[in-house]
Design a protein around this motif. Structure first.
Motif, mmCIF file in Angstrom:
data_model
loop_
_atom_site.group_PDB
_atom_site.id
_atom_site.type_symbol
_atom_site.label_atom_id
_atom_site.label_comp_id
_atom_site.label_asym_id
_atom_site.label_seq_id
_atom_site.Cartn_x
_atom_site.Cartn_y
_atom_site.Cartn_z
ATOM 1 N N UNK A 143 44.443 16.669 9.888
ATOM 2 C CA UNK A 143 44.612 16.834 8.440
ATOM 3 C C UNK A 143 43.697 15.888 7.657
ATOM 4 N N UNK A 144 43.515 14.678 8.205
ATOM 5 C CA UNK A 144 42.705 13.661 7.527
ATOM 6 C C UNK A 144 41.222 13.767 7.864
ATOM 7 N N UNK A 145 40.852 14.775 8.652
ATOM 8 C CA UNK A 145 39.446 14.968 8.997
ATOM 9 C C UNK A 145 38.905 13.986 10.016
ATOM 10 N N UNK A 146 39.790 13.324 10.801
ATOM 11 C CA UNK A 146 39.342 12.354 11.805
ATOM 12 C C UNK A 146 38.865 13.038 13.087
ATOM 13 N N UNK A 147 39.289 14.266 13.311
ATOM 14 C CA UNK A 147 38.945 14.978 14.546
ATOM 15 C C UNK A 147 38.240 16.271 14.192
ATOM 16 N N UNK A 158 46.434 15.471 27.734
ATOM 17 C CA UNK A 158 46.269 15.427 29.191
ATOM 18 C C UNK A 158 45.147 14.463 29.581
ATOM 19 N N UNK A 159 44.030 14.518 28.861
ATOM 20 C CA UNK A 159 42.903 13.621 29.150
ATOM 21 C C UNK A 159 43.332 12.160 29.003
ATOM 22 N N UNK A 160 44.014 11.857 27.908
ATOM 23 C CA UNK A 160 44.471 10.479 27.688
ATOM 24 C C UNK A 160 45.424 10.040 28.793
ATOM 25 N N UNK A 161 46.368 10.903 29.181
ATOM 26 C CA UNK A 161 47.324 10.537 30.232
ATOM 27 C C UNK A 161 46.622 10.312 31.569
ATOM 28 N N UNK A 162 45.644 11.162 31.909
ATOM 29 C CA UNK A 162 44.933 10.991 33.178
ATOM 30 C C UNK A 162 44.167 9.674 33.185
ATOM 31 N N UNK A 163 43.484 9.382 32.092
ATOM 32 C CA UNK A 163 42.709 8.143 31.998
ATOM 33 C C UNK A 163 43.637 6.921 32.075
ATOM 34 N N UNK A 164 44.700 6.948 31.294
ATOM 35 C CA UNK A 164 45.619 5.805 31.255
ATOM 36 C C UNK A 164 46.315 5.604 32.592
ATOM 37 N N UNK A 165 46.741 6.695 33.218
ATOM 38 C CA UNK A 165 47.400 6.581 34.518
ATOM 39 C C UNK A 165 46.457 5.948 35.535
ATOM 40 N N UNK A 185 36.725 -0.351 26.615
ATOM 41 C CA UNK A 185 35.503 0.442 26.443
ATOM 42 C C UNK A 185 35.734 1.890 26.883
ATOM 43 N N UNK A 186 36.423 2.054 28.025
ATOM 44 C CA UNK A 186 36.681 3.391 28.540
ATOM 45 C C UNK A 186 37.568 4.182 27.585
ATOM 46 N N UNK A 187 38.642 3.549 27.107
ATOM 47 C CA UNK A 187 39.546 4.218 26.176
ATOM 48 C C UNK A 187 38.801 4.603 24.905
ATOM 49 N N UNK A 188 38.035 3.672 24.344
ATOM 50 C CA UNK A 188 37.318 3.971 23.098
ATOM 51 C C UNK A 188 36.271 5.052 23.296
ATOM 52 N N UNK A 189 35.672 5.087 24.475
ATOM 53 C CA UNK A 189 34.693 6.131 24.779
ATOM 54 C C UNK A 189 35.367 7.509 24.774
ATOM 55 N N UNK A 190 36.539 7.587 25.401
ATOM 56 C CA UNK A 190 37.285 8.850 25.441
ATOM 57 C C UNK A 190 37.707 9.260 24.036
ATOM 58 N N UNK A 191 38.227 8.305 23.263
ATOM 59 C CA UNK A 191 38.679 8.612 21.908
ATOM 60 C C UNK A 191 37.521 9.051 21.018
ATOM 61 N N UNK A 192 36.355 8.468 21.209
ATOM 62 C CA UNK A 192 35.216 8.871 20.369
ATOM 63 C C UNK A 192 34.768 10.288 20.717
ATOM 64 N N UNK A 193 34.858 10.659 21.995
ATOM 65 C CA UNK A 193 34.500 12.025 22.376
ATOM 66 C C UNK A 193 35.501 13.031 21.820
ATOM 67 N N UNK A 194 36.764 12.618 21.775
ATOM 68 C CA UNK A 194 37.808 13.489 21.208
ATOM 69 C C UNK A 194 37.548 13.720 19.719
ATOM 70 N N UNK A 195 37.170 12.650 19.039
ATOM 71 C CA UNK A 195 36.931 12.756 17.586
ATOM 72 C C UNK A 195 35.663 13.539 17.304
#
Length: 195
Positions: A143-147, A158-165, A185-195
């Motif tokens: 809604x806020x245009x972040x993604x 699912x991607x976040x859960x696999x990475x975190x696990x 770094x890994x988490x932020x990399x995944x989140x930036x790809x999602x966005x």
């Protein structure tokens, strides 16, 4: 006048004692005798609070999820969208000694949950809470245009859960193998790809 006993508090102390023992030495360390000693109770006193060791272990497994949720509810306060999602993910990662113990306990329980329907249910129910939490924040983020990516909510969660696990398991099996900075770094990399 007889001393008043807070049974909920005592039950919590027993669960935390079991949890600490599992974190330090795995399930082998969490005998009923050792749990009672760690909690400061006589061995037979545990039966009043838990009908079986399995019930006590299930409560200790649930305690791991409660700890993450309790911390996250405080750290997420005021954040929404992708910032809230990142904050929840950070609470799951073994970035400090407290969360490293949580990860060790979770990994130990995952092995047992593979052959225990009640433990699998605790895992499933807890992940369902986290899934809903993330999905709600994804809705806000969209809604806020972040993604702007076309990934579905399910694919993102699912991607976040696999990475975190994976990031919870590897440092447990190879302490020091994954530095907290590398996890971030890994988490932020995944989140930036999602966005």
């Amino acid at each position: 006048m007889p001393k008043r006993v807070d049974h909920d508090q005592r039950r919590k102390e027993i669960v935390e004692a079991a949890w600490r023992l599992i974190g330090r030495g795995g399930f082998e360390a969490a005998t009923m005798r050792e749990i009672a000693a760690e909690a400061g109770f006589a061995n037979g006193a545990l039966k009043y609070y838990f009908s079986s060791k399995d019930d006590l272990l299930a409560a200790a497994f649930q305690h791991t999820f409660f700890r993450v949720n309790e911390r996250a509810s405080h750290t997420i306060e005021g954040r929404t969208g992708t910032a809230a999602i990142r904050t929840l993910c950070l609470e799951m990662l073994p970035l400090d000694s407290e969360r490293q113990i949580e990860s060790r306990v979770a990994v130990a329980f995952w092995d047992r949950a593979a052959s225990s329907a009640p433990l699998r249910k605790i895992h499933r129910d807890s992940f369902a809470i986290w899934r809903k939490w993330i999905e709600d924040e994804l809705e806000t983020a969209r809604r806020n245009g972040e993604i702007s990516s076309g990934l579905s909510d399910r694919a993102i969660v699912d991607t976040l859960f696999y990475i975190i696990t994976g990031m919870r398991v590897l440092p447990t099996l190879e302490p020091g193998a994954t530095r907290p900075e590398a996890q971030l770094e890994m988490l932020d990399s995944v989140l930036s790809r999602i966005a």
